[in-house]
Design a protein around this motif. Structure first.
Motif, PDB file in Angstrom:
ATOM      1  N   CYS A  39       0.829  -1.198   0.000  1.00 51.96           N
ATOM      2  CA  CYS A  39       0.000   0.000   0.000  1.00 51.96           C
ATOM      3  C   CYS A  39       0.871   1.257   0.000  1.00 51.96           C
ATOM      4  CB  CYS A  39      -0.933  -0.029   1.214  1.00 51.96           C
ATOM      5  SG  CYS A  39      -2.304   1.145   1.090  1.00 51.96           S
ATOM      6  N   TYR A  40       0.234   2.419   0.041  1.00 49.16           N
ATOM      7  CA  TYR A  40       0.969   3.679   0.114  1.00 49.16           C
ATOM      8  C   TYR A  40       0.232   4.604   1.078  1.00 49.16           C
ATOM      9  CZ  TYR A  40      -2.403   6.202  -2.807  1.00 49.16           C
ATOM     10  OH  TYR A  40      -3.531   6.812  -3.292  1.00 49.16           O
ATOM     11  N   SER A  41       0.918   5.652   1.494  1.00 53.78           N
ATOM     12  CA  SER A  41       0.401   6.493   2.574  1.00 53.78           C
ATOM     13  C   SER A  41      -0.911   7.182   2.224  1.00 53.78           C
ATOM     14  CB  SER A  41       1.441   7.529   2.973  1.00 53.78           C
ATOM     15  OG  SER A  41       1.877   8.275   1.845  1.00 53.78           O
ATOM     16  N   GLY A  42      -1.165   7.426   0.937  1.00 48.68           N
ATOM     17  CA  GLY A  42      -2.405   8.079   0.552  1.00 48.68           C
ATOM     18  C   GLY A  42      -3.634   7.225   0.776  1.00 48.68           C
ATOM     19  N   ALA A  43      -3.446   5.900   0.912  1.00 49.34           N
ATOM     20  CA  ALA A  43      -4.574   4.995   1.089  1.00 49.34           C
ATOM     21  C   ALA A  43      -4.598   4.339   2.458  1.00 49.34           C
ATOM     22  CB  ALA A  43      -4.549   3.909   0.007  1.00 49.34           C
ATOM     23  N   SER A  44      -3.640   4.676   3.315  1.00 47.65           N
ATOM     24  CA  SER A  44      -3.590   4.069   4.650  1.00 47.65           C
ATOM     25  C   SER A  44      -2.940   5.021   5.638  1.00 47.65           C
ATOM     26  CB  SER A  44      -2.812   2.750   4.615  1.00 47.65           C
ATOM     27  OG  SER A  44      -2.494   2.324   5.919  1.00 47.65           O
ATOM     28  N   SER A  45      -3.679   5.403   6.676  1.00 42.48           N
ATOM     29  CA  SER A  45      -3.123   6.284   7.696  1.00 42.48           C
ATOM     30  C   SER A  45      -1.988   5.606   8.459  1.00 42.48           C
ATOM     31  CB  SER A  45      -4.227   6.726   8.666  1.00 42.48           C
ATOM     32  OG  SER A  45      -4.894   5.591   9.210  1.00 42.48           O
ATOM     33  N   GLN A  46      -2.083   4.290   8.662  1.00 44.94           N
ATOM     34  CA  GLN A  46      -1.008   3.577   9.344  1.00 44.94           C
ATOM     35  C   GLN A  46       0.241   3.509   8.480  1.00 44.94           C
ATOM     36  OE1 GLN A  46      -0.808   2.308  12.589  1.00 44.94           O
ATOM     37  NE2 GLN A  46      -2.588   3.652  12.739  1.00 44.94           N
ATOM     38  N   ARG A  47       0.048   3.364   7.194  1.00 47.44           N
ATOM     39  CA  ARG A  47       1.195   3.387   6.280  1.00 47.44           C
ATOM     40  C   ARG A  47       1.821   4.779   6.266  1.00 47.44           C
ATOM     41  NH1 ARG A  47       4.685  -0.323   4.095  1.00 47.44           N
ATOM     42  NH2 ARG A  47       5.878   0.791   2.525  1.00 47.44           N
ATOM     43  N   TYR A  48       0.993   5.803   6.360  1.00 46.46           N
ATOM     44  CA  TYR A  48       1.489   7.169   6.414  1.00 46.46           C
ATOM     45  C   TYR A  48       2.349   7.378   7.661  1.00 46.46           C
ATOM     46  CZ  TYR A  48       1.432  12.268   6.890  1.00 46.46           C
ATOM     47  OH  TYR A  48       1.793  13.580   7.043  1.00 46.46           O
ATOM     48  N   VAL A  49       1.871   6.891   8.811  1.00 43.89           N
ATOM     49  CA  VAL A  49       2.651   6.972  10.054  1.00 43.89           C
ATOM     50  C   VAL A  49       3.974   6.246   9.891  1.00 43.89           C
ATOM     51  CG1 VAL A  49       2.723   6.267  12.467  1.00 43.89           C
ATOM     52  CG2 VAL A  49       0.629   7.255  11.535  1.00 43.89           C
ATOM     53  N   PHE A  50       3.962   5.081   9.257  1.00 42.68           N
ATOM     54  CA  PHE A  50       5.183   4.306   9.018  1.00 42.68           C
ATOM     55  C   PHE A  50       6.162   5.109   8.162  1.00 42.68           C
ATOM     56  CE2 PHE A  50       7.599   1.460   6.252  1.00 42.68           C
ATOM     57  CZ  PHE A  50       8.229   0.637   7.190  1.00 42.68           C
ATOM     58  N   ASP A  51       5.660   5.751   7.106  1.00 44.95           N
ATOM     59  CA  ASP A  51       6.531   6.540   6.231  1.00 44.95           C
ATOM     60  C   ASP A  51       7.165   7.703   6.975  1.00 44.95           C
ATOM     61  OD1 ASP A  51       5.920   4.866   4.175  1.00 44.95           O
ATOM     62  OD2 ASP A  51       4.614   6.258   3.093  1.00 44.95           O
ATOM     63  N   ILE A  52       6.376   8.367   7.825  1.00 48.18           N
ATOM     64  CA  ILE A  52       6.905   9.494   8.596  1.00 48.18           C
ATOM     65  C   ILE A  52       8.026   9.019   9.508  1.00 48.18           C
ATOM     66  CG2 ILE A  52       6.358  11.190  10.386  1.00 48.18           C
ATOM     67  CD1 ILE A  52       5.281  11.920   7.626  1.00 48.18           C
ATOM     68  N   LYS A  53       7.839   7.869  10.142  1.00 47.91           N
ATOM     69  CA  LYS A  53       8.876   7.308  11.020  1.00 47.91           C
ATOM     70  C   LYS A  53      10.144   6.964  10.239  1.00 47.91           C
ATOM     71  CE  LYS A  53       5.790   5.402  14.559  1.00 47.91           C
ATOM     72  NZ  LYS A  53       5.269   4.176  15.205  1.00 47.91           N
ATOM     73  N   GLN A  54       9.984   6.696   8.951  1.00 52.54           N
ATOM     74  CA  GLN A  54      11.136   6.386   8.108  1.00 52.54           C
ATOM     75  C   GLN A  54      11.819   7.654   7.584  1.00 52.54           C
ATOM     76  OE1 GLN A  54      12.144   3.108   7.865  1.00 52.54           O
ATOM     77  NE2 GLN A  54      10.463   2.932   9.338  1.00 52.54           N
ATOM     78  N   GLY A  55      11.301   8.807   7.984  1.00 53.06           N
ATOM     79  CA  GLY A  55      11.929  10.068   7.594  1.00 53.06           C
ATOM     80  C   GLY A  55      11.404  10.676   6.312  1.00 53.06           C
ATOM     81  N   ILE A  56      10.299  10.151   5.797  1.00 51.91           N
ATOM     82  CA  ILE A  56       9.703  10.720   4.593  1.00 51.91           C
ATOM     83  C   ILE A  56       8.855  11.926   4.993  1.00 51.91           C
ATOM     84  CG2 ILE A  56       8.158  10.300   2.644  1.00 51.91           C
ATOM     85  CD1 ILE A  56       8.906   7.358   2.821  1.00 51.91           C
ATOM     86  N   LYS A  57       9.288  13.110   4.616  1.00 57.76           N
ATOM     87  CA  LYS A  57       8.623  14.330   5.046  1.00 57.76           C
ATOM     88  C   LYS A  57       7.449  14.656   4.117  1.00 57.76           C
ATOM     89  CE  LYS A  57      12.774  16.320   7.155  1.00 57.76           C
ATOM     90  NZ  LYS A  57      13.718  17.463   7.159  1.00 57.76           N
ATOM     91  N   SER A  58       6.268  14.551   4.655  1.00 59.24           N
ATOM     92  CA  SER A  58       5.075  14.886   3.897  1.00 59.24           C
ATOM     93  C   SER A  58       3.962  15.192   4.886  1.00 59.24           C
ATOM     94  CB  SER A  58       4.674  13.727   2.971  1.00 59.24           C
ATOM     95  OG  SER A  58       4.355  12.579   3.730  1.00 59.24           O
ATOM     96  N   LYS A  59       2.846  15.609   4.388  1.00 65.15           N
ATOM     97  CA  LYS A  59       1.693  15.849   5.248  1.00 65.15           C
ATOM     98  C   LYS A  59       0.443  15.346   4.539  1.00 65.15           C
ATOM     99  CE  LYS A  59       0.957  20.614   3.632  1.00 65.15           C
ATOM    100  NZ  LYS A  59       0.783  22.022   4.032  1.00 65.15           N
ATOM    101  N   TYR A  60      -0.573  15.092   5.351  1.00 68.47           N
ATOM    102  CA  TYR A  60      -1.816  14.575   4.804  1.00 68.47           C
ATOM    103  C   TYR A  60      -2.919  15.573   5.092  1.00 68.47           C
ATOM    104  CZ  TYR A  60      -5.358  11.240   3.368  1.00 68.47           C
ATOM    105  OH  TYR A  60      -6.381  10.621   2.699  1.00 68.47           O
ATOM    106  N   GLU A  61      -3.703  15.894   4.080  1.00 75.18           N
ATOM    107  CA  GLU A  61      -4.776  16.866   4.239  1.00 75.18           C
ATOM    108  C   GLU A  61      -6.122  16.260   3.860  1.00 75.18           C
ATOM    109  OE1 GLU A  61      -4.127  20.527   2.249  1.00 75.18           O
ATOM    110  OE2 GLU A  61      -2.258  20.998   3.293  1.00 75.18           O
ATOM    111  N   ILE A  62      -7.144  16.634   4.622  1.00 74.13           N
ATOM    112  CA  ILE A  62      -8.518  16.235   4.332  1.00 74.13           C
ATOM    113  C   ILE A  62      -9.349  17.496   4.188  1.00 74.13           C
ATOM    114  CG2 ILE A  62     -10.539  14.974   5.151  1.00 74.13           C
ATOM    115  CD1 ILE A  62      -8.672  13.219   6.798  1.00 74.13           C
ATOM    116  N   ASN A  63      -9.990  17.658   3.057  1.00 76.92           N
ATOM    117  CA  ASN A  63     -10.793  18.840   2.776  1.00 76.92           C
ATOM    118  C   ASN A  63     -12.288  18.545   2.907  1.00 76.92           C
ATOM    119  OD1 ASN A  63      -8.384  20.160   2.018  1.00 76.92           O
ATOM    120  ND2 ASN A  63      -8.561  19.378  -0.069  1.00 76.92           N
TER     121      ASN A  63
END
Length: 227
Positions: free
Chosen positions: A168-192
């Motif tokens: 999966c990828y961070s755009g489709a999974s909040s847990q994957r997004y948390v994992f990516d952040i812990k790996q040092g991938i700098k990004s942010k997630y927005e909900i409109n």
């Protein structure tokens, strides 16, 4: 007359009739015809971005067509966006018998001799929509390719998910997004918020799908079901 006690199931009759209708569609408009830009929409109000950038809501004919800013919502109006030059030109391409380059997934599938998402979606719509699809299509053509209704929509409100699957990828999974952040991938997630005419569009929708994350964990999904 001999009665066996068995009757052809309704779904089987619908499937048989839909195959005839799809054949009629191809006979009229050519075998490259795709109904997605006329009747479908993939609508998203969320996304992962690099720092200091914003996420725009977007609406695409389907989830697998090439992404990009061409699909961004204009002036918080989904209907107007679905009828801008990008959408109309895509509709005209299919009416002209062409599969545009941005439909690479379907092009590659058909070259390999497999059923493409385009073909499967055409069959699905004929099987499940209780409208005269060919007549509705002709109305859109007669209205300068303006489509005022969405009959099938996939809605992606967020990425809330309790799994971080490796594929999966961070755009489709909040847990994957948390994992990516812990790996040092700098990004942010927005909900409109949804766009101004979203609930007006929903009134005509006959097939509603949810995507992105785990459906039952997304509060927006629950709110829409309640609505």
């Amino acid at each position: 007359m001999l009665h066996t006690g068995f009757e052809t199931p309704r779904w089987a009759r619908n499937l048989s009739m839909s195959k005839e209708d799809v054949k009629k569609l191809y006979d009229i408009y050519g075998d490259k015809m795709c109904l997605a830009p006329f009747f479908n929409s993939f609508y998203s109000t969320c996304g992962v971005v690099r720092p200091d950038q914003t996420v725009n809501n977007f609406v695409r004919p389907c989830s697998i067509i090439q992404a990009g800013p061409r699909w961004d919502i204009e002036n918080s109006n989904i209907t107007d966006t679905r009828n801008n030059d990008v959408w109309k030109n895509l509709r005209q391409s299919f009416l002209d018998g062409n599969l545009p380059d941005i439909c690479s997934t379907c092009i590659n599938a058909e070259r390999a001799g497999a059923s493409s998402p385009r073909q499967l979606n055409n069959e699905y719509l004929f099987e499940h929509l209780d409208i005269d699809i060919i007549a509705e299509l002709q109305k859109i053509i007669d209205s300068n390719l303006f489509a005022d209704k969405v009959y099938a929509i996939d809605y992606m409100p967020s990425n809330f998910c309790n799994y971080a699957c490796v594929m999966c990828y961070s755009g489709a999974s909040s847990q994957r997004y948390v994992f990516d952040i812990k790996q040092g991938i700098k990004s942010k997630y927005e909900i409109n918020s949804v766009d101004a005419d979203f609930f007006d569009i929903i009134r005509d929708v006959k097939i509603l799908g949810f995507t992105g994350g785990e459906t039952i964990l997304q509060p927006e999904v629950m709110k829409l079901i309640d609505y």
